[in-house]
Design an enzyme around this catalytic site. Structure first.
Site, mmCIF file in Angstrom:
data_model
loop_
_atom_site.group_PDB
_atom_site.id
_atom_site.type_symbol
_atom_site.label_atom_id
_atom_site.label_comp_id
_atom_site.label_asym_id
_atom_site.label_seq_id
_atom_site.Cartn_x
_atom_site.Cartn_y
_atom_site.Cartn_z
ATOM 1 N N TRP A 101 15.413 -22.420 2.938
ATOM 2 C CA TRP A 101 14.859 -21.006 3.077
ATOM 3 C C TRP A 101 15.218 -20.601 4.561
ATOM 4 O O TRP A 101 15.636 -19.327 4.908
ATOM 5 C CB TRP A 101 13.632 -20.979 2.991
ATOM 6 C CG TRP A 101 13.063 -20.898 1.611
ATOM 7 C CD1 TRP A 101 12.525 -22.136 1.072
ATOM 8 C CD2 TRP A 101 13.555 -19.862 0.409
ATOM 9 N NE1 TRP A 101 12.477 -21.941 -0.557
ATOM 10 C CE2 TRP A 101 13.003 -20.897 -0.933
ATOM 11 C CE3 TRP A 101 14.339 -18.972 0.349
ATOM 12 C CZ2 TRP A 101 13.326 -19.927 -1.858
ATOM 13 C CZ3 TRP A 101 14.592 -18.302 -0.780
ATOM 14 C CH2 TRP A 101 13.836 -18.665 -2.040
ATOM 15 N N ASP A 171 8.478 -18.472 8.973
ATOM 16 C CA ASP A 171 8.163 -18.240 7.547
ATOM 17 C C ASP A 171 7.352 -19.257 7.267
ATOM 18 O O ASP A 171 7.584 -20.530 7.255
ATOM 19 C CB ASP A 171 9.575 -18.238 6.818
ATOM 20 C CG ASP A 171 9.368 -18.602 5.520
ATOM 21 O OD1 ASP A 171 8.434 -18.173 5.058
ATOM 22 O OD2 ASP A 171 10.420 -18.619 4.764
ATOM 23 N N LYS A 195 3.199 -18.686 -3.187
ATOM 24 C CA LYS A 195 3.157 -20.278 -3.177
ATOM 25 C C LYS A 195 1.696 -20.978 -3.016
ATOM 26 O O LYS A 195 1.302 -21.451 -3.867
ATOM 27 C CB LYS A 195 3.999 -20.665 -1.752
ATOM 28 C CG LYS A 195 5.229 -20.181 -1.716
ATOM 29 C CD LYS A 195 6.460 -20.369 -2.896
ATOM 30 C CE LYS A 195 7.532 -19.634 -3.192
ATOM 31 N NZ LYS A 195 8.257 -19.724 -2.214
#
Ligand SMILES: *Cc1c(COP(=O)(O)O)cnc(C)c1O
Length: 360
Positions: A101, A171, A195
């Site tokens: 990511w 993030d 998530k």
């Protein structure tokens, strides 16, 4: 009713009390005569939902008064663009690459300016987190970017990087609200809800007020400007109303169990139990260096792909779903977010022990 232990990395399990509350409210939310899905986002009844959600999140994370909380759409992926479009004033930014990511975010940022990878653990396939103490920071970089928990690889940056005074952007999608976090160390934190905190469709952004600016990358769409969202209390256009409502219920659930300190203890207990087994297993092996292991996404493997596949299949039949590793990495992964009960992890380890005994 049949519910499995769902080890999906996201969308993922939600707390049962939250789902029951949503079920109770489904046809008639608190005497309004309608579902939260059906009500105007400008109505009084919805206003209370979003205002309470924000206040509860502020309380949970101790968000300082000079930070705004935004509820936006587009997922974590849209933040990969929004961050540079809004924050790259000098057109320079430094990225710490600790997995899939952060690498994606780094690639996206290159469209808006000069993004530099100042640290990476790609040499060992992101099985560890690069050192973040003595970073070679670009003198006029606008910010340093990190991914706190790399969902696919299962590593966590336990140390907050020393950015030598530069703005830090994180993030935190896959560990958000899994434990306390010192928000004041960051300029901006974002987290896709699916998530650990709610359904897909809403992304939470926590941004320091002085970063809300009109000086954005030329051509930045209105909806991709943080300032627009902040000025309009996340209601410039129709927000993801129902997803925000569910997040709000999750925040209340977290407060009810004792907040993030308590949540952290439970997460450490769950992950500790699974890692302890992995460390002693003769069949399964953990993939990440001990010091960098994630409490949320536990990655491991057996000696062969065939055995991994067999495990995933048999586990599913036994009520343990979504244990296959990400398609880009292979292997196995158990995501054990806040809503996964301790009993789920204990049951999984029992099943793994049986599988090991039969297949060694
Ligand atoms: C899932 C994930 C993303 C991407 O989220 P989308 O909502 O699918 O765009 C980004 N960062 C992290 C850490 C993630 O886990």
């Amino acid at each position: 009713m049949h519910r499995v232990f769902n080890f999906s990395a996201g969308p993922a399990m939600l707390p049962v009390p939250v789902l029951l509350e949503a079920q109770k409210d489904m046809l008639d939310y608190k005497g309004s005569g309608m579902s939260v899905m059906e009500m105007s986002h400008r109505s009084k009844v919805y206003d209370q939902i979003i205002v309470e959600a924000e206040a509860d999140l502020r309380k949970l994370l101790n968000v300082p008064a000079n930070y705004k909380i935004l509820f936006v759409q587009g997922g974590g992926t849209q933040q990969f663009a929004m961050v540079p479009m809004n924050l790259m004033k000098n057109k320079k930014a430094d990225y710490i690459i600790s997995g899939h990511w952060s690498k994606k975010a780094f690639e996206e940022a290159q469209m808006y300016g000069q993004a530099t990878a100042i640290a990476t653990s790609s040499d060992k396939k992101f099985t560890y987190v690069p050192a973040v103490k003595h970073l070679n920071i670009t003198p006029d970089a606008d910010y340093v970017y990190m991914c706190q928990n790399e969902t696919i690889h299962g590593n966590t940056m336990w140390e907050i990087p020393d950015t030598q005074g530069k703005l830090l952007v994180s993030d935190s999608s896959s560990c958000f609200l899994s434990e306390p976090l010192d928000v004041s160390r960051f300029g901006l934190i974002f987290a896709g809800a699916q998530k650990n905190v709610g359904p897909a469709g809403v992304t939470i952004v926590i941004i320091r007020e002085d970063l809300l600016t009109d000086e954005v990358f030329p051509g930045t769409p209105t909806l991709m400007r943080y300032k627009i969202h902040a000025e309009n209390n996340s209601m410039y256009n129709t927000p993801p109303c129902y997803a925000i409502y569910i997040c709000g219920l999750v925040f209340k659930w977290l407060l009810s169990i004792g907040g993030l300190e308590e949540m952290k203890k439970m997460n450490e207990k769950k992950a500790g139990y699974l890692y302890d087994y992995l460390d002693h297993s003769r069949l399964f092996k953990g993939l990440v260096e001990k010091k960098d292991r994630s409490l949320m996404n536990v990655t491991f493997k057996t000696p062969s792909e065939e055995m991994d596949d067999k495990f995933v299949k048999e586990a599913k039949a036994a009520g343990f779903d979504n244990l296959k590793g990400h398609r880009s990495l292979g292997g196995l992964r158990a995501s054990i977010y806040n809503a996964m009960p301790y009993e789920g992890v204990v049951a999984l380890v029992d099943f793994m022990k049986q599988f090991e005994a039969k297949n060694l």
